[in-house]
Write an enzyme that holds these catalytic residues in place. Sequence first.
Site, PDB file in Angstrom:
ATOM      1  N   HIS A 135      16.982   5.857   7.063  1.00 34.07           N
ATOM      2  CA  HIS A 135      16.810   4.596   6.334  1.00 34.07           C
ATOM      3  C   HIS A 135      17.648   4.604   5.057  1.00 34.07           C
ATOM      4  O   HIS A 135      18.089   5.656   4.603  1.00 34.07           O
ATOM      5  CB  HIS A 135      15.337   4.365   5.965  1.00 34.07           C
ATOM      6  CG  HIS A 135      14.504   3.862   7.105  1.00 34.07           C
ATOM      7  ND1 HIS A 135      13.919   4.702   8.019  1.00 34.07           N
ATOM      8  CD2 HIS A 135      14.179   2.604   7.496  1.00 34.07           C
ATOM      9  CE1 HIS A 135      13.256   3.982   8.919  1.00 34.07           C
ATOM     10  NE2 HIS A 135      13.408   2.711   8.630  1.00 34.07           N
ATOM     11  N   LYS A 146      14.285   3.413   0.265  1.00 31.80           N
ATOM     12  CA  LYS A 146      12.972   3.523   0.938  1.00 31.80           C
ATOM     13  C   LYS A 146      12.118   4.578   0.247  1.00 31.80           C
ATOM     14  O   LYS A 146      12.598   5.673  -0.046  1.00 31.80           O
ATOM     15  CB  LYS A 146      13.161   3.863   2.428  1.00 31.80           C
ATOM     16  CG  LYS A 146      11.844   3.869   3.190  1.00 31.80           C
ATOM     17  CD  LYS A 146      12.042   3.769   4.686  1.00 31.80           C
ATOM     18  CE  LYS A 146      10.728   3.829   5.439  1.00 31.80           C
ATOM     19  NZ  LYS A 146       9.835   2.689   5.128  1.00 31.80           N
ATOM     20  N   ASN A 193       6.584  -1.777  12.595  1.00 33.66           N
ATOM     21  CA  ASN A 193       7.918  -2.303  12.894  1.00 33.66           C
ATOM     22  C   ASN A 193       7.761  -3.565  13.739  1.00 33.66           C
ATOM     23  O   ASN A 193       7.207  -3.512  14.829  1.00 33.66           O
ATOM     24  CB  ASN A 193       8.718  -1.233  13.656  1.00 33.66           C
ATOM     25  CG  ASN A 193      10.175  -1.580  13.760  1.00 33.66           C
ATOM     26  OD1 ASN A 193      10.527  -2.698  14.108  1.00 33.66           O
ATOM     27  ND2 ASN A 193      11.031  -0.623  13.475  1.00 33.66           N
TER      28      ASN A 193
HETATM   29  P1  NAD Z   1      11.349  -4.126  -1.705  1.00 36.11           P
HETATM   30  O1  NAD Z   1      11.032  -3.149  -2.786  1.00 36.11           O
HETATM   31  O2  NAD Z   1      12.738  -4.657  -1.587  1.00 36.11           O
HETATM   32  O3  NAD Z   1      10.374  -5.398  -1.831  1.00 36.11           O
HETATM   33  C1  NAD Z   1       9.008  -5.306  -2.143  1.00 36.11           C
HETATM   34  C2  NAD Z   1       8.665  -6.530  -2.987  1.00 36.11           C
HETATM   35  O4  NAD Z   1       7.254  -6.526  -3.216  1.00 36.11           O
HETATM   36  C3  NAD Z   1       9.358  -6.519  -4.363  1.00 36.11           C
HETATM   37  O5  NAD Z   1       9.959  -7.765  -4.617  1.00 36.11           O
HETATM   38  C4  NAD Z   1       8.199  -6.243  -5.320  1.00 36.11           C
HETATM   39  O6  NAD Z   1       8.400  -6.840  -6.595  1.00 36.11           O
HETATM   40  C5  NAD Z   1       7.046  -6.890  -4.562  1.00 36.11           C
HETATM   41  N1  NAD Z   1       5.735  -6.417  -5.007  1.00 36.11           N
HETATM   42  C6  NAD Z   1       5.351  -5.153  -5.268  1.00 36.11           C
HETATM   43  N2  NAD Z   1       4.073  -5.133  -5.704  1.00 36.11           N
HETATM   44  C7  NAD Z   1       3.643  -6.422  -5.712  1.00 36.11           C
HETATM   45  C8  NAD Z   1       2.433  -7.044  -6.065  1.00 36.11           C
HETATM   46  N3  NAD Z   1       1.376  -6.341  -6.540  1.00 36.11           N
HETATM   47  N4  NAD Z   1       2.326  -8.396  -5.933  1.00 36.11           N
HETATM   48  C9  NAD Z   1       3.365  -9.123  -5.487  1.00 36.11           C
HETATM   49  N5  NAD Z   1       4.559  -8.586  -5.142  1.00 36.11           N
HETATM   50  C10 NAD Z   1       4.694  -7.249  -5.257  1.00 36.11           C
HETATM   51  O7  NAD Z   1      10.877  -3.426  -0.361  1.00 36.11           O
HETATM   52  P2  NAD Z   1      11.253  -3.844   1.158  1.00 36.11           P
HETATM   53  O8  NAD Z   1      12.436  -3.063   1.611  1.00 36.11           O
HETATM   54  O9  NAD Z   1      11.244  -5.331   1.273  1.00 36.11           O
HETATM   55  O10 NAD Z   1       9.998  -3.231   1.929  1.00 36.11           O
HETATM   56  C11 NAD Z   1       8.673  -3.647   1.640  1.00 36.11           C
HETATM   57  C12 NAD Z   1       7.705  -2.914   2.565  1.00 36.11           C
HETATM   58  O11 NAD Z   1       7.923  -3.349   3.913  1.00 36.11           O
HETATM   59  C13 NAD Z   1       7.863  -1.389   2.582  1.00 36.11           C
HETATM   60  O12 NAD Z   1       6.576  -0.799   2.692  1.00 36.11           O
HETATM   61  C14 NAD Z   1       8.673  -1.138   3.857  1.00 36.11           C
HETATM   62  O13 NAD Z   1       8.478   0.152   4.397  1.00 36.11           O
HETATM   63  C15 NAD Z   1       8.095  -2.203   4.745  1.00 36.11           C
HETATM   64  N6  NAD Z   1       8.931  -2.602   5.900  1.00 36.11           N
HETATM   65  C16 NAD Z   1       8.247  -2.847   7.068  1.00 36.11           C
HETATM   66  C17 NAD Z   1       8.934  -3.297   8.163  1.00 36.11           C
HETATM   67  C18 NAD Z   1       8.142  -3.643   9.413  1.00 36.11           C
HETATM   68  O14 NAD Z   1       8.740  -4.129  10.404  1.00 36.11           O
HETATM   69  N7  NAD Z   1       6.812  -3.450   9.400  1.00 36.11           N
HETATM   70  C19 NAD Z   1      10.321  -3.495   8.113  1.00 36.11           C
HETATM   71  C20 NAD Z   1      10.981  -3.232   6.910  1.00 36.11           C
HETATM   72  C21 NAD Z   1      10.272  -2.805   5.792  1.00 36.11           C
END
Ligand code: NAD
Length: 266
Positions: free
Chosen positions: A154, A158, A123
């Site tokens: 969430h 998710k 996060n």
């Molecule tokens: P999402 O599904 O909206 O977006 C993910 C994107 O990654 C999509 O556009 C998908 O097409 C792309 N993708 C998937 N595989 C790929 C690949 N091999 N090459 C290139 N692109 C690829 O998901 P989101 O809500 O944006 O969340 C993404 C991740 O971030 C999740 O694991 C979520 O838990 C995490 N997250 C982390 C935080 C943090 O603060 N660390 C905050 C929010 C979300």
Amino acid sequence: MTQIAIVGASGRMGQQLIRACHENDHTALSVAVDKSDSPELHKDAGRLVGLPDLNVLLSDRFPAPAQYDVLIDFTHASVTADMVAQSVANQRALVIGTTGFDDEVKAQIALASREIPVLIASNYSLGINVTMKLLEVAAKALGDIADIEVIESHHRHKVDAPSGTALSMGEVLADATGKALPRDGVYARVGQMGEREKGSIGFSTIRGGDIVGEHTVYFAMNGERIEITHRAMDRMVFARGAVSAAHWLASQSAGLYDMNDVLDIT
Ligand code: NAD
């Protein structure tokens, strides 16, 4: 200016990262990557999020080292190992935002961090990182008395549970109370499972609607209860944190870092 490559650029977080990169005075977006079947492929990244053209087209190719300084990955747990390997091959810094990967990938990340700077946080919001410190204080004072439960909520899309943040909270709570999550974590309760085991750390998950991310930790005692809650109302809090962290990481040597290092919280 730190040149940033975003992978997962057309996703929920990716789009906020494009905006955060644009609004940060120290960063410029130089590469935007998503999957080859993304309907947004070849569109300008700025236009994708309602900004003026940034002259960066959404691509399905992992960038060459000359194209960027730091790569930010917010994709899917199945992709993280590949991001790590390619960043080592490019000798470029890596910010990992993706959650839900396993211990094997964690070990790979630790190995990679001997060669390149890697920052990992479940996060990236400022508030949650201060919340972690509050949890540590409360757990140290009440660990032997209170029943500790972590509740996270969430949005319906998710895919992993409990959230990476809930698990990070669990690790902070376990460290502060001399426990270990593999032994003391309780992740599901159903049927006649008996009374709550003393010293366990319980996790509960809520999924629904468009909830950006909420975490509450209960310290439940006889006759009183402390609840420590963090609510994220806007994904921009994660995106701004990750982009600032990427700029910070660009000037670090090889190593494994977290948000405590970036924010200088001890
Ligand atoms: P999402 O599904 O909206 O977006 C993910 C994107 O990654 C999509 O556009 C998908 O097409 C792309 N993708 C998937 N595989 C790929 C690949 N091999 N090459 C290139 N692109 C690829 O998901 P989101 O809500 O944006 O969340 C993404 C991740 O971030 C999740 O694991 C979520 O838990 C995490 N997250 C982390 C935080 C943090 O603060 N660390 C905050 C929010 C979300």
